[in-house]
Design a protein around this motif. Structure first.
Motif, PDB file in Angstrom:
ATOM      1  N   HIS A 297      35.945  13.616  29.749  1.00 17.52           N
ATOM      2  CA  HIS A 297      36.176  15.031  30.039  1.00 17.52           C
ATOM      3  C   HIS A 297      37.651  15.345  29.807  1.00 17.52           C
ATOM      4  N   PRO A 298      37.951  16.376  29.026  1.00 15.49           N
ATOM      5  CA  PRO A 298      39.359  16.700  28.742  1.00 15.49           C
ATOM      6  C   PRO A 298      40.202  16.899  29.996  1.00 15.49           C
ATOM      7  N   VAL A 299      39.634  17.519  31.037  1.00 15.21           N
ATOM      8  CA  VAL A 299      40.401  17.762  32.269  1.00 15.21           C
ATOM      9  C   VAL A 299      40.804  16.442  32.921  1.00 15.21           C
TER      10      VAL A 299
ATOM     11  N   ILE B 155      42.752   7.487  26.351  1.00 12.96           N
ATOM     12  CA  ILE B 155      41.313   7.765  26.329  1.00 12.96           C
ATOM     13  C   ILE B 155      40.543   6.537  26.811  1.00 12.96           C
ATOM     14  N   GLN B 156      40.958   5.337  26.354  1.00 19.56           N
ATOM     15  CA  GLN B 156      40.301   4.103  26.809  1.00 19.56           C
ATOM     16  C   GLN B 156      40.479   3.897  28.310  1.00 19.56           C
ATOM     17  N   VAL B 157      41.674   4.205  28.803  1.00 21.54           N
ATOM     18  CA  VAL B 157      41.939   4.067  30.242  1.00 21.54           C
ATOM     19  C   VAL B 157      41.042   5.000  31.037  1.00 21.54           C
ATOM     20  N   THR B 158      40.954   6.255  30.594  1.00 21.34           N
ATOM     21  CA  THR B 158      40.109   7.239  31.285  1.00 21.34           C
ATOM     22  C   THR B 158      38.650   6.835  31.229  1.00 21.34           C
TER      23      THR B 158
ATOM     24  N   THR C  21      40.617  13.702  18.428  1.00 22.60           N
ATOM     25  CA  THR C  21      39.398  14.280  19.014  1.00 22.60           C
ATOM     26  C   THR C  21      39.021  13.497  20.266  1.00 22.60           C
ATOM     27  N   ILE C  22      38.870  14.220  21.361  1.00 21.92           N
ATOM     28  CA  ILE C  22      38.475  13.588  22.624  1.00 21.92           C
ATOM     29  C   ILE C  22      36.970  13.334  22.582  1.00 21.92           C
TER      30      ILE C  22
ATOM     31  N   GLY D 296      40.158  22.843  23.655  1.00 27.43           N
ATOM     32  CA  GLY D 296      38.859  22.195  23.779  1.00 27.43           C
ATOM     33  C   GLY D 296      39.043  20.688  23.811  1.00 27.43           C
ATOM     34  N   ASN D 297      38.353  19.988  22.917  1.00 27.79           N
ATOM     35  CA  ASN D 297      38.479  18.528  22.880  1.00 27.79           C
ATOM     36  C   ASN D 297      39.326  18.055  21.693  1.00 27.79           C
TER      37      ASN D 297
END
Length: 334
Positions: free
Chosen positions: A18-20, A69-72, A12-13, A46-47
């Motif tokens: 943001h997923p994009v 995800i951590q990097v983003t 799960t994001i 979605g996420n």
């Protein structure tokens, strides 16, 4: 359950990512993850990201997504190259990609300079931990650029009072006097790469003022003789083109409160025949001395075009073949 049995995991994001931004344009990041784990099918809606495949591969792919995800979340850019390096960090080195890719060195004009590989992170850490560091490796591994970033950070955080950048102008040999222009104009082409890196990290308008005040000095190696450099961050670039005597002269300029980084590529020596590279010799002399570190970067640390690393590896293989006895080379060709 065996490692070959198929499983399905879901990631799960978080709402603050943001997923994009995570997935990239046209899901290029997800496709890169899929190429890194070819037995894993990845679907995003979605996420929610669904991973299906052998349990071992899916577990690694799940961890990679969590790392990305951590990097983003940290604001570090994600692209195909970064994902490919992250896959290598996780699968080959069992290291945390987020730990490497979110290490900030210095920020300038909305851009942050960070290490991009395991080797670069080790190099940056060695600069923090030691007074003298040698960064040895091929072109494109960030040896000079990262050292410059650490120097700018040290200046901005008042760890040092000035930056001294130097390199030998060996390509001109003893012919500098025959080149047109003033001495500054003669040596400028050999120092230009250092100026270029500075302009990436410091407001270009402030550089002339800093240089006029002596806060930043860019000079050929010959200008270092007879000096003691205190409270300075000193970088010697292209050190493979120093003689053993020049290397000793440079290293003994070290004063109190200073740090030295020496960079070079021992496969690109431009010294005249018979002169042994000071960068080769110093490894035999200083290895094992406390507070002196040697960091060896490889083609895996090249952050230019993908082909640069492959070209470096191809040349290394060719060099090895050339060192074989002639009769073995003839048999190989046959």
């Amino acid at each position: 359950m065996t490692s070959s049995e198929s499983v399905t995991y879901r990631v799960t994001i978080p709402d603050d990512v943001h997923p994009v931004t995570l997935f990239g344009r046209q899901d290029e990041v997800l496709r890169a993850v899929e190429r890194g784990f070819r037995r894993v099918e990845i679907h995003a809606r979605g996420n929610i990201v669904t991973l299906t495949g052998p349990v071992g591969d899916v577990t690694l792919a799940q961890r990679l997504l969590e790392e990305l995800i951590q990097v983003t979340r940290a604001g570090a850019p994600l692209g195909v190259d970064a994902v490919e390096r992250a896959v290598s960090m996780l699968t080959v080195h069992a290291a945390s990609p987020a730990h490497v890719l979110t290490t900030d060195i210095v920020s300038s004009r909305g851009r942050t300079i960070r290490p991009k590989t395991i080797g670069q992170k080790a190099y940056v850490d060695a600069i923090d931990a030691n007074t003298i560091v040698f960064g040895i490796g091929p072109a494109g591994t960030g040896k000079t650029y990262l050292a410059m970033a650490k120097a700018v950070h040290a200046l901005q955080s008042k760890q040092v009072n000035r930056i001294v950048l130097t390199r030998p102008a060996v390509e001109a040999g003893e012919r500098l006097g025959f080149l047109p222009g003033t001495l500054s104009e003669k040596i400028d082409p050999y120092l230009r790469p250092l100026y270029d890196a500075l302009h990436d990290m410091i407001d270009p308008d402030s550089i002339p003022k800093l240089m006029a005040a002596g806060t930043i000095e860019v000079a050929p190696l010959a200008y270092m003789r007879g000096r003691t450099l205190n409270d300075a961050f000193i970088i010697l670039d292209e050190a493979q083109n120093t003689s053993a005597e020049q290397m000793k002269m440079f290293l003994t300029r070290l004063g109190f409160g200073s740090k030295v980084v020496v960079t070079g590529d021992v496969t690109q020596v431009d010294l005249p025949g018979g002169v042994r590279s000071g960068l080769r010799v110093v490894q035999e002399i200083l290895t094992g001395i406390d507070d002196v570190a040697f960091c060896r970067l490889t083609s895996a640390d090249v952050v230019r075009h993908r082909l640069v690393g492959e070209i470096i590896d191809a040349y290394e293989r060719w060099d090895v073949r050339q060192e074989r006895p002639a009769h073995l080379r003839r048999e190989e060709r046959a």
